[in-house]
Design an enzyme around this catalytic site. Sequence first.
Site, PDB file in Angstrom:
ATOM      1  N   ALA A  19     109.903   1.941  75.447  1.00 48.66           N
ATOM      2  CA  ALA A  19     109.234   3.157  74.933  1.00 48.66           C
ATOM      3  C   ALA A  19     108.191   3.689  75.901  1.00 48.66           C
ATOM      4  CB  ALA A  19     108.596   2.856  73.578  1.00 48.66           C
ATOM      5  N   ASP A  68     108.307  -8.144  78.008  1.00 50.50           N
ATOM      6  CA  ASP A  68     109.420  -8.221  78.957  1.00 50.50           C
ATOM      7  C   ASP A  68     110.605  -8.723  78.140  1.00 50.50           C
ATOM      8  OD1 ASP A  68     111.410  -8.856  80.751  1.00 50.50           O
ATOM      9  OD2 ASP A  68     110.015  -9.586  82.275  1.00 50.50           O
ATOM     10  N   ASN A  95     116.616  -0.010  73.441  1.00 50.95           N
ATOM     11  CA  ASN A  95     116.739   1.042  74.453  1.00 50.95           C
ATOM     12  C   ASN A  95     116.361   0.578  75.853  1.00 50.95           C
ATOM     13  OD1 ASN A  95     116.524   3.945  75.501  1.00 50.95           O
ATOM     14  ND2 ASN A  95     114.408   3.213  75.682  1.00 50.95           N
ATOM     15  N   TYR A 159     125.918  -2.563  85.796  1.00 53.07           N
ATOM     16  CA  TYR A 159     125.518  -1.656  84.708  1.00 53.07           C
ATOM     17  C   TYR A 159     126.669  -1.478  83.714  1.00 53.07           C
ATOM     18  CZ  TYR A 159     123.331   2.411  82.484  1.00 53.07           C
ATOM     19  OH  TYR A 159     122.765   3.275  81.578  1.00 53.07           O
ATOM     20  N   ALA A 161     129.264  -3.402  83.186  1.00 58.55           N
ATOM     21  CA  ALA A 161     129.555  -4.643  82.459  1.00 58.55           C
ATOM     22  C   ALA A 161     128.507  -4.878  81.378  1.00 58.55           C
ATOM     23  CB  ALA A 161     129.589  -5.823  83.430  1.00 58.55           C
TER      24      ALA A 161
HETATM   25  N1  LIG Z   1     119.153   8.682  81.217  1.00 59.23           N
HETATM   26  C1  LIG Z   1     120.476   8.639  81.064  1.00 59.23           C
HETATM   27  O1  LIG Z   1     121.194   9.558  81.458  1.00 59.23           O
HETATM   28  C2  LIG Z   1     121.098   7.463  80.365  1.00 59.23           C
HETATM   29  C3  LIG Z   1     122.486   7.483  80.170  1.00 59.23           C
HETATM   30  C4  LIG Z   1     123.095   6.428  79.510  1.00 59.23           C
HETATM   31  C5  LIG Z   1     122.338   5.380  79.045  1.00 59.23           C
HETATM   32  N2  LIG Z   1     120.993   5.369  79.263  1.00 59.23           N
HETATM   33  C6  LIG Z   1     120.254   4.215  78.753  1.00 59.23           C
HETATM   34  O2  LIG Z   1     119.092   4.655  78.077  1.00 59.23           O
HETATM   35  C7  LIG Z   1     118.094   3.646  78.137  1.00 59.23           C
HETATM   36  C8  LIG Z   1     116.776   4.267  78.584  1.00 59.23           C
HETATM   37  O3  LIG Z   1     116.909   4.728  79.918  1.00 59.23           O
HETATM   38  P1  LIG Z   1     116.077   5.958  80.521  1.00 59.23           P
HETATM   39  O4  LIG Z   1     117.056   6.885  81.119  1.00 59.23           O
HETATM   40  O5  LIG Z   1     115.108   6.441  79.542  1.00 59.23           O
HETATM   41  O6  LIG Z   1     115.366   5.236  81.761  1.00 59.23           O
HETATM   42  P2  LIG Z   1     113.839   4.948  82.099  1.00 59.23           P
HETATM   43  O7  LIG Z   1     113.024   6.184  81.974  1.00 59.23           O
HETATM   44  O8  LIG Z   1     113.875   4.237  83.410  1.00 59.23           O
HETATM   45  O9  LIG Z   1     113.367   3.939  80.943  1.00 59.23           O
HETATM   46  C9  LIG Z   1     113.736   2.584  80.930  1.00 59.23           C
HETATM   47  C10 LIG Z   1     112.842   1.859  79.964  1.00 59.23           C
HETATM   48  O10 LIG Z   1     113.244   0.478  79.910  1.00 59.23           O
HETATM   49  C11 LIG Z   1     112.094  -0.321  80.021  1.00 59.23           C
HETATM   50  N3  LIG Z   1     112.402  -1.617  80.610  1.00 59.23           N
HETATM   51  C12 LIG Z   1     113.035  -1.882  81.787  1.00 59.23           C
HETATM   52  N4  LIG Z   1     113.063  -3.204  82.010  1.00 59.23           N
HETATM   53  C13 LIG Z   1     112.441  -3.797  80.947  1.00 59.23           C
HETATM   54  C14 LIG Z   1     112.144  -5.136  80.606  1.00 59.23           C
HETATM   55  N5  LIG Z   1     112.480  -6.171  81.392  1.00 59.23           N
HETATM   56  N6  LIG Z   1     111.480  -5.371  79.436  1.00 59.23           N
HETATM   57  C15 LIG Z   1     111.113  -4.345  78.638  1.00 59.23           C
HETATM   58  N7  LIG Z   1     111.376  -3.050  78.908  1.00 59.23           N
HETATM   59  C16 LIG Z   1     112.018  -2.788  80.063  1.00 59.23           C
HETATM   60  C17 LIG Z   1     111.142   0.467  80.887  1.00 59.23           C
HETATM   61  O11 LIG Z   1     109.791   0.061  80.623  1.00 59.23           O
HETATM   62  P3  LIG Z   1     108.850  -0.812  81.593  1.00 59.23           P
HETATM   63  O12 LIG Z   1     109.291  -0.568  82.991  1.00 59.23           O
HETATM   64  O13 LIG Z   1     107.478  -0.292  81.281  1.00 59.23           O
HETATM   65  O14 LIG Z   1     109.049  -2.218  81.130  1.00 59.23           O
HETATM   66  C18 LIG Z   1     111.375   1.880  80.387  1.00 59.23           C
HETATM   67  O15 LIG Z   1     110.570   2.144  79.264  1.00 59.23           O
HETATM   68  C19 LIG Z   1     118.632   2.564  79.074  1.00 59.23           C
HETATM   69  O16 LIG Z   1     119.181   1.501  78.320  1.00 59.23           O
HETATM   70  C20 LIG Z   1     119.725   3.293  79.830  1.00 59.23           C
HETATM   71  O17 LIG Z   1     120.714   2.416  80.318  1.00 59.23           O
HETATM   72  C21 LIG Z   1     120.358   6.376  79.909  1.00 59.23           C
END
Ligand SMILES: NC(=O)c1ccc[n+]([C@@H]2O[C@H](COP(=O)([O-])OP(=O)(O)OC[C@H]3O[C@@H](n4cnc5c(N)ncnc54)[C@H](OP(=O)(O)O)[C@@H]3O)[C@@H](O)[C@H]2O)c1
Length: 253
Positions: A19, A68, A95, A159, A161
């Site tokens: 978030a 984490d 998410n 990714y 997988a």
């Molecule tokens: N944007 C797209 O087009 C798209 C498309 C398909 C799927 N998705 C999926 O949507 C989700 C959100 O992605 P987003 O596009 O919003 O990317 P983003 O802005 O990079 O957000 C990713 C979030 O995941 C958190 N995160 C990463 N590693 C973590 C960990 N070890 N523990 C806890 N939190 C963690 C990050 O928070 P911290 O770094 O602060 O921990 C951040 O809040 C992901 O699962 C992604 O695969 C996105």
Amino acid sequence: MSVLDKFRLTDRVVVVTGASSGLGVAFAQAAAEAGADVVLAARRTDRLEQTAELVRGAGRQALCVATDITDPAQAQNMIDAGMEKFGRVDVLVNNAGVGTAVPATRETPDQFRQVVDINLNGSYWAAQAAGKVMKPGSAIVNIASVLGITTAGLPQAAYAASKAGVIGLTRDLAQQWGSRKGIRVNAIAPGFFETEMTAQYQGGYLEAMKPRLVLGRLGDPPELAATVVWLASDAAAYVTGQTIAVDGGMTIT
Ligand SMILES: NC(=O)c1ccc[n+]([C@@H]2O[C@H](COP(=O)([O-])OP(=O)(O)OC[C@H]3O[C@@H](n4cnc5c(N)ncnc54)[C@H](OP(=O)(O)O)[C@@H]3O)[C@@H](O)[C@H]2O)c1
């Protein structure tokens, strides 16, 4: 109760992982607008506080929990903190995730493991912790990806997988917890939404993907958040084990 009332999350408690940026911010805000208090989890707590302001701006309470998600104990702590503060957890939005693109012949074991550890394993640790305390009528929404279903021109074995794994996890938890616990478990497969994750894709990649988007444009995070609210709410009371693509039609091309 009118059909619109069924979409409300009034006084529910929604946990949103990841978030601190991107889609998770939109999910937290939408949950609050739908009437829920929100537990916000990620590693960057300063950014979680910014999301908390949005939740409070919508008139609801927010709790930030440094998490984490790769650590099962921290996933458990996230749910415990929500229970302690609000006394219930009704919805988990899994998410948190990372996206990488590394050619298979060059990808190191650590690179591959890290993506699976966050995207797939982290979703399971959070679901396990939530599933122990959720009451009948609760819901889990897993954020998968179109990459769990199809390819999109980049080398994304880890990714893809991990996200195909999230879809399998969704199916199995749905069948384990459906009639026994009354918990619905669904996944969303988003197409392309501009966030910090997609900002790493360079060289006009997103532009090049546009011909595959039936609606001819990238998605706007609130358009995805609307589906999260629907799946989390009683409006989706008879929907479980499904993966809903919200992708502007990408997966039909
Ligand atoms: N944007 C797209 O087009 C798209 C498309 C398909 C799927 N998705 C999926 O949507 C989700 C959100 O992605 P987003 O596009 O919003 O990317 P983003 O802005 O990079 O957000 C990713 C979030 O995941 C958190 N995160 C990463 N590693 C973590 C960990 N070890 N523990 C806890 N939190 C963690 C990050 O928070 P911290 O770094 O602060 O921990 C951040 O809040 C992901 O699962 C992604 O695969 C996105």
